[in-house]
Design a protein around this motif. Structure first.
Motif, mmCIF file in Angstrom:
data_model
loop_
_atom_site.group_PDB
_atom_site.id
_atom_site.type_symbol
_atom_site.label_atom_id
_atom_site.label_comp_id
_atom_site.label_asym_id
_atom_site.label_seq_id
_atom_site.Cartn_x
_atom_site.Cartn_y
_atom_site.Cartn_z
ATOM 1 N N ALA A 78 0.813 -1.221 0.000
ATOM 2 C CA ALA A 78 0.000 0.000 0.000
ATOM 3 C C ALA A 78 0.844 1.267 0.000
ATOM 4 O O ALA A 78 0.613 2.176 0.800
ATOM 5 N N GLN B 262 -9.592 -1.531 -1.332
ATOM 6 C CA GLN B 262 -9.551 -0.058 -1.300
ATOM 7 C C GLN B 262 -8.958 0.377 0.037
ATOM 8 O O GLN B 262 -9.012 -0.369 1.009
ATOM 9 N N LEU B 263 -8.457 1.603 0.081
ATOM 10 C CA LEU B 263 -7.848 2.078 1.325
ATOM 11 C C LEU B 263 -8.886 2.413 2.392
ATOM 12 O O LEU B 263 -8.523 2.701 3.521
ATOM 13 N N ARG B 264 -10.168 2.371 2.058
ATOM 14 C CA ARG B 264 -11.155 2.568 3.119
ATOM 15 C C ARG B 264 -11.501 1.240 3.797
ATOM 16 O O ARG B 264 -12.127 1.220 4.850
ATOM 17 N N THR B 265 -11.085 0.137 3.184
ATOM 18 C CA THR B 265 -11.306 -1.162 3.813
ATOM 19 C C THR B 265 -9.976 -1.883 4.093
ATOM 20 O O THR B 265 -9.899 -2.702 4.997
ATOM 21 N N TYR B 266 -8.945 -1.557 3.320
ATOM 22 C CA TYR B 266 -7.580 -2.006 3.639
ATOM 23 C C TYR B 266 -6.926 -0.808 4.305
ATOM 24 O O TYR B 266 -6.687 0.209 3.659
ATOM 25 N N ARG B 267 -6.654 -0.890 5.607
ATOM 26 C CA ARG B 267 -6.410 0.334 6.371
ATOM 27 C C ARG B 267 -5.034 0.416 7.018
ATOM 28 O O ARG B 267 -4.817 -0.116 8.110
ATOM 29 N N PRO B 268 -4.113 1.113 6.360
ATOM 30 C CA PRO B 268 -2.834 1.378 7.025
ATOM 31 C C PRO B 268 -3.053 2.264 8.262
ATOM 32 O O PRO B 268 -4.080 2.935 8.366
ATOM 33 N N LEU B 269 -2.080 2.240 9.150
ATOM 34 C CA LEU B 269 -2.143 3.062 10.356
ATOM 35 C C LEU B 269 -2.322 4.531 9.993
ATOM 36 O O LEU B 269 -1.733 5.017 9.029
ATOM 37 N N ARG B 270 -3.125 5.227 10.760
ATOM 38 C CA ARG B 270 -3.335 6.670 10.539
ATOM 39 C C ARG B 270 -2.751 7.486 11.689
ATOM 40 O O ARG B 270 -2.521 6.961 12.782
ATOM 41 N N ARG C 103 -3.634 -4.764 12.107
ATOM 42 C CA ARG C 103 -4.826 -4.481 11.325
ATOM 43 C C ARG C 103 -4.803 -4.964 9.881
ATOM 44 O O ARG C 103 -5.835 -5.317 9.332
ATOM 45 N N GLU C 104 -3.632 -4.944 9.255
ATOM 46 C CA GLU C 104 -3.649 -5.137 7.809
ATOM 47 C C GLU C 104 -3.709 -6.598 7.403
ATOM 48 O O GLU C 104 -2.909 -7.418 7.833
ATOM 49 N N ASN D 77 -11.396 -6.529 0.191
ATOM 50 C CA ASN D 77 -11.088 -5.162 0.642
ATOM 51 C C ASN D 77 -9.989 -4.501 -0.190
ATOM 52 O O ASN D 77 -8.946 -4.125 0.331
#
Lengths: 155, 277, 776
Positions: free
Chosen positions: C192, C696-704, C681-682, C694
């Motif tokens: 990602a 997309q980045l809204r469902t595959y979620r790197p740390l924010r 999470r990933e 998943n």
């Protein structure tokens, strides 16, 4: 603005203080137009889905994801892109705090932070967090970005 | 990049919007009302929304109203979520809205867009369900007011071409004790596993949910169970869970049984906090 | 030292904060066309029919491409048609390509291609793939061309099997007092990077192929395209501008091949292929998954005696890098401990998942998750402090690795010292589990790390230095600037060596394979080591030339001269000398005579003494050195609902020598962040039909932002003697122990052994329900 059947339309935009005229499809996003029609490639495509924030620009006084906005919607607003910043403090802060590595998310972060600083010059940690959660940085651990933002806020 | 073309219209009045819709519909353009537009763009780019014309309602004055009239809060459907959060006329709404998407996206996402969205969480409607608000709808047969429950509780029930213009909320509801909690699959990013909003009115606790079922809802039967004060809380929660509508979501955010586990804890927390308030 | 160790700003920093920095997708060329993919909606299906007739008629369409039986491509096994032919083997595989005037036209036409598929049974995990009745994903495995260290097993789904046999594992276990056995697993996930993969390809009238690509491996792209399509290698020029994040994901060659084919289909016109985020996640190579079993035996007092591992790496639909990944996992299969008896089978196994490329750490965070979880289980069984168990067995000079390399004080760092520092930084003495309230506990978990770089034994790197008429120097290296700041570090090395100001060194950021000396691939934390050695060699060459010409002007021996401050001067009389600017382009005598010419330094470096591994025992020298470290994580865990916050993450790494303090710290923290995100999470959510749910980045979620813990980074410095300024690789190491340390902390907190990733509250809840005991 005179829509014809699925035709292109002429559009006046105010980008970085300059009046620009483009001929576009109404379905073109602001990001498409900035990059492909105006050559302003500083705003980055990362997802075209409003998820990553790499394409963030300032519309009026608010950060906006330019992939989540039709170019026609920007017609009545001043749009500022990364190319329109002129030695904003946050740019230097990003360099000094090592707040980027690959640099791809950087324009989006900088535009978001620039709008934040203008709107909330004394933003607290919670506000900074709320605003900056809108962007993904995959290289840093966010700590350097946090330091850069803090260094530009009033105590 | 949206791989198909559409026309863009920017009506200045509700009447013009309705007229445009009718005309475009007749031309076979499958028009859609466009507010924040984030969903039309993101679903449009993968062809989950197809339209030949978008009607941008943000510039209609009625859709931008934020104010009080006769002890009622009027909120235009075209207001962005961040504008609502900053003006903060309805604190529960501000809290619930704050957890939708992210801050920059909420500069674009509007109240009406979120409530009428295809993505079924529609969390911004929860506070209105709790406050027995009214919705102002415009359609071919003019403007009408209806209870939010009739239109927005569960699946959205708008007629074709009908436009959500405003939401009306009695002032007396705005400052009532409330909580809003969003639980996600992990940490602080993503769609809700469950979002719950609660409000205490006349010593009764009202609750509404998103993320539990493929629609937001408030259930009177469920509230009945939760408000049996003489019954121990755990038992009330057990009974409330039996009153859930179906289906319970079972997807990549979480399995149905895990959602129920999370819900039980959430309900206990909400009731403890609300009964203490 | 003047420049080494200083936090010098990145050379490309001003470009990156102003939007001026150019990445591949920013390239616009006159007459450029656009390609769009049609990707497979199935994980495994026969292609019955492709109807392109409607697509061809769409406005602006210039070409439609479908798969061909040959050539096949792939780095270790040539098993992959660049566009699927006959069948698709993973969800997201390219099945057709449209080239049109605009991206919108290409996409609209792509949507009109009709492909009839006949679904085939799906192989959905490495374990499934090894069942006797498992469908074969590659029927022709035997016929494929394969790399030297790839051991495929035809008529199975095994793309490669690496065996490690050191000592006698059976004997080791028979002597053991305590034995534990553990299974772990996790599905594929993704890099990602914020920049999606992109390339622009064109073919000139004389046949020269030019490709601009977001790649860590421009030189490999050149080789692969030449080999597959018979293009003369000198006529392939691959440009790698700045890359917007890579993490190993851009070291595979895939999109460039499709771009090349697309350009070829339109008579060589420039064609841009820019993956959507969905394609970047699904179609492009991913982060490998793993199923593993680890068995450890030790004496009563915790001395490790035997280890036996089976690693089943999820190779996905195509082999590409996975045979190397399984080899890398095998050579460091134990974690950094001295164990006399080791047995490991490390397999890369075909499945119907997206196929992997390298991922930061190259199989090490994966293997360490398996091994370090098992170490904690062993410590629990021994009732021994997990840190003490690690200290007791820590690898050190005099020990041997699983491939029987004898370690010395240069080729391995100081792990005991790292553990000591970790112990202090984590306040280990207060205990690993602290009760905070009825619901909350604070728990600590640790992991040791090590890694060598199992790159090709003949990998090399080159550098060229060009003097400017003002005495400044241009530095040209084949390292791609992927965000690691390596080119700035190379400039620092050069500045140090030439004793000049780093601001007077100009770095060429873009790599092009025609004018830039080769750097094998910008991977494996090898940039500073290999390219650094090449730069230092080039600097020697430059100095030699400077001294040569200066000696003639100054009428002395070159041996009397020193270089520094952009001057060449007499060692014993520094005032007597000549400015480099006066000799950079040769020296002109007052009468007009001239000598010399532009000073051009060149240097290169090739790894030495690496060997292929013995196919039966794995014995051999897989890499130049082992970076070691110790890491920890502190979590606050809610025992009621199984949610948690990561409070702190700690790394102590023996980095050899710090070259750029803030940049090094940034690399380590960034890697830790990625490791925690992977651990917590990933993952790809893959359904029973092998479909990734998943993309997309809204469902595959790197740390924010805001989800990150406090990071504590410390370095131990044990110089690697043959590395530039003693520095060891550090680009990947911060990641390696994070998943294991997180899992160890949460296993302690929850009182349950957590052996899968990612560590979501739902997973912990499920695991808890399967067990009853609670240690708190």
């Amino acid at each position: 603005m005179h829509p014809s059947s699925y035709g292109k339309i002429g559009l006046h935009l105010n980008i970085n203080g300059e009046e620009r005229t483009v001929t576009i499809r109404p379905a073109d996003t602001l990001l498409d137009v900035l990059r492909e029609h105006l050559g302003l490639t500083g705003s980055k495509p990362g997802c075209l889905n409003g998820d990553c924030g790499a394409c963030t620009v300032i519309v009026g006084d608010l950060p906006m994801k330019s992939c989540l906005m039709l170019a026609v919607e920007a017609a009545d607003h001043q749009v500022i892109t990364i190319e329109g910043l002129n030695h904003a403090p946050i740019q230097q802060a990003f360099i000094e705090k090592f707040a980027f590595q690959c640099g791809y998310c950087t324009p989006g972060f900088i535009m978001n932070v620039h709008a934040l600083i203008n709107r909330h010059p004394q933003a607290d940690c919670e506000t900074v967090k709320e605003w900056l959660k809108s962007n993904i940085c995959r290289c840093t651990g966010y700590t350097e970005i946090e330091e850069a933002v803090r260094s530009c806020l009033l105590p | 990049m949206i791989p198909y073309d559409f026309e863009y219209y920017r009506p200045a009045s509700v009447a013009e919007a309705i007229r445009l819709y009718g005309g475009l519909e007749k031309q076979g353009k499958s028009p859609v009302y466009y507010s924040g537009g984030t969903e039309i763009i993101t679903l449009g780019r993968i062809n989950l929304v197809k339209t030949g014309a978008v009607i941008d309602i943000k510039h209609i004055p009625e859709c931008q109203v934020l104010g009080f009239e006769q002890n009622r809060l009027i909120l235009g459907a075209g207001l962005s979520l961040t504008k609502l959060e900053e003006a903060d006329p309805f604190p529960l709404l501000s809290k619930t809205a704050r957890e939708v998407a992210d801050r920059t996206s909420r500069n674009k996402i509007t109240l009406g867009g979120n409530i009428c969205g295809r993505i079924f969480y529609r969390e911004a409607v929860l506070p209105f369900l709790l406050a027995d608000s009214q919705v102002v709808l415009a359609g071919r047969d003019g403007i009408k007011r209806r209870s939010v429950h009739d239109v927005c509780n569960g699946n959205l029930r708008l007629d074709k071409g009908e436009l959500l213009v405003q939401l009306l909320t009695e002032r007396s509801y705005l400052e009532l004790p409330h909580v809003s909690i969003k639980k996600r699959k992990q940490w602080e990013t993503g769609y809700p596993l469950i979002t719950v909003a609660a409000l205490r009115k006349d010593d009764r606790i009202r609750v509404a949910f998103s993320g539990l079922c493929p629609f937001p809802f408030r259930s009177v039967e469920l509230e009945e169970e939760l408000n049996r004060r003489h019954v121990p809380l755990k038992t009330r929660v057990d009974q409330a869970v039996r009153r859930l509508p179906s289906p319970i979501l079972n997807d990549i955010e979480g399995s149905a049984e895990y959602r129920i586990f999370v819900l039980r804890n959430l309900l206990e927390d909400v009731m403890e906090e609300m009964e203490g308030k | 030292m003047e420049t080494i160790g200083k936090s010098v700003y990145r050379k490309e920093a001003p470009d990156k904060v102003t939007g001026a920095a150019k990445y591949t997708a920013d390239v616009q060329k006159p007459g450029m066309l656009h390609a769009k993919l049609v990707i497979s909606p199935y994980a495994h299906a026969r292609i019955k029919d492709i109807d392109i007739s409607e697509a061809r008629k769409m406005p602006g369409v210039r070409a439609v491409l479908t798969g061909q039986p040959t050539p096949l491509v792939g780095e270790e096994i040539r098993d992959r048609p660049p566009i699927a032919f006959g069948k698709v083997r993973y969800h997201g595989e390219p099945a057709a390509v449209v080239v049109a005037d605009t991206p919108v036209q290409a996409q609209a036409a792509a949507e009109r291609i009709r492909i009839a598929y006949e679904p085939l049974p799906v192989v959905n995990s490495p374990a499934d793939a090894l069942r006797k009745d498992a469908p074969l994903i590659h029927e022709n495995l035997e016929q494929y061309e394969k790399g030297v260290m790839t051991y495929a097993e035809p008529n199975t789904n095994i793309a490669s099997r690496i065996r490690i046999r050191k000592g006698d594992a059976a004997k080791g276990f028979s002597e053991s007092d305590v034995i534990v056995e553990n299974r772990i697993s996790f599905a594929p996930s993704d890099h990602a990077a914020m920049e999606t993969r992109c390339c622009v390809a064109e073919i000139a009238a004389d046949g020269t192929v030019t490709i601009i690509t977001s790649s860590q491996a421009p030189f490999m792209a050149k080789k692969i395209i030449s080999a597959a399509f018979g293009v003369e290698i000198g006529k392939i020029v691959v440009h790698a501008p700045l890359v917007g994040g890579a993490y190993g994901g851009k070291s595979s060659v895939q999109w460039e091949i499709i771009g090349y084919l697309a350009s070829k289909a339109v008579g060589g016109r420039p064609v841009k292929l820019d993956y959507t985020r969905e394609e970047d996640l699904l179609t492009a190579p991913v982060h490998i998954g793993l199923d593993a079993t680890v068995k450890l035996g030790c004496s009563k007092d915790g001395k490790l005696l035997a280890a036996e591992m089976v690693y089943l790496f999820d190779s996905g639909a195509y082999a590409d890098k996975s045979p190397n990944l399984s080899r890398a996992g095998a050579v460091d299969c134990t974690g950094p401990y001295h164990i006399d008896h080791v047995s490991c089978d490390s397999l890369s196994v075909y499945t119907n998942h997206p196929y992997p490329s390298a991922f930061r750490g190259f199989a090490h965070s994966e293997v360490l998750f398996a091994f370090e979880r098992t170490m904690d289980m062993l410590a629990a069984k021994l009732q021994m402090d997990p840190l003490a168990l690690r200290r007791k067995n820590a690898i050190a000079p005099g020990h041997t690795t699983p491939t029987q390399v004898l370690l010395n004080t240069s080729n391995v760092g100081n792990l005991p010292r790292c553990l000591e520092r970790l112990q202090e930084l984590m306040n280990w003495e207060e205990g690993a589990l602290i009760r905070l309230s009825d619901r909350k506990v604070r728990a600590k978990g640790i992991s040791c790390i090590w890694k060598t770089s199992t790159i090709e034994p003949d990998a090399s790197s080159g550098a060229v230095l060009l003097a400017n008429p003002d005495g400044s120097i241009n530095l040209v290296s084949g390292v791609v600037e992927i965000g690691t700041g390596t080119k700035t570090v190379l400039a620092q090395m050069l500045a140090e060596k030439l004793r000049m100001d780093v601001s007077r060194i100009h770095v060429k950021m873009e790599v092009d394979t025609q004018t830039t000396p080769e750097h094998w691939k910008t991977v494996a934390s090898r940039g500073t080591f290999m390219a650094g050695r090449a730069v230092l060699a080039a600097a020697e060459d430059l100095i030699r030339q400077l001294k040569d010409i200066a000696s003639r002007v100054l009428r002395c021996s070159p041996d009397d001269l020193e270089v520094g401050g952009e001057r060449v001067f007499l060692r014993d009389d520094p005032k007597t000398g000549i400015s480099i600017k006066d000799i950079a382009y040769g020296y002109t005598y007052p009468n007009g005579n001239a000598i010399g010419g532009q000073i051009i330094g060149r240097g290169n470096y090739i790894l030495r003494h690496l060997t292929c591994l013995d196919p039966e025992t794995g014995a051999g020298v897989p890499g130049p050195e082992w970076t070691v470290g110790a890491q920890g994580v502190v979590v606050e865990y809610d025992r009621r609902d199984h949610t948690y916050q990561i409070l702190k993450a700690v790394s102590v790494i023996d980095i050899g020598n710090v070259l750029n303090a803030k940049a090094a710290r940034g690399q380590v923290i960034g890697a830790m962040s990625m490791g925690l995100s992977f651990g917590g999470r990933e993952t790809f959510e893959i359904d029973r039909n092998g479909i990734v749910l998943n993309p997309q980045l809204r469902t595959y979620r790197p740390l924010r932002f805001g989800e990150h813990p406090e990071y504590i980074v410390d370095f131990v410095e044990t110089p690697q003697l043959d590395a530039p300024f003693g520095a060891r690789g550090v680009g990947e190491h911060g990641l390696l122990g994070m998943p294991a340390a997180l899992a160890n902390a949460l296993s302690l907190a929850s009182g349950t052994d957590l052996n899968r990733l990612p560590l979501t509250p739902e997973f912990i809840w499920r695991t808890k329900r399967g067990t009853s005991h609670d240690s708190v």
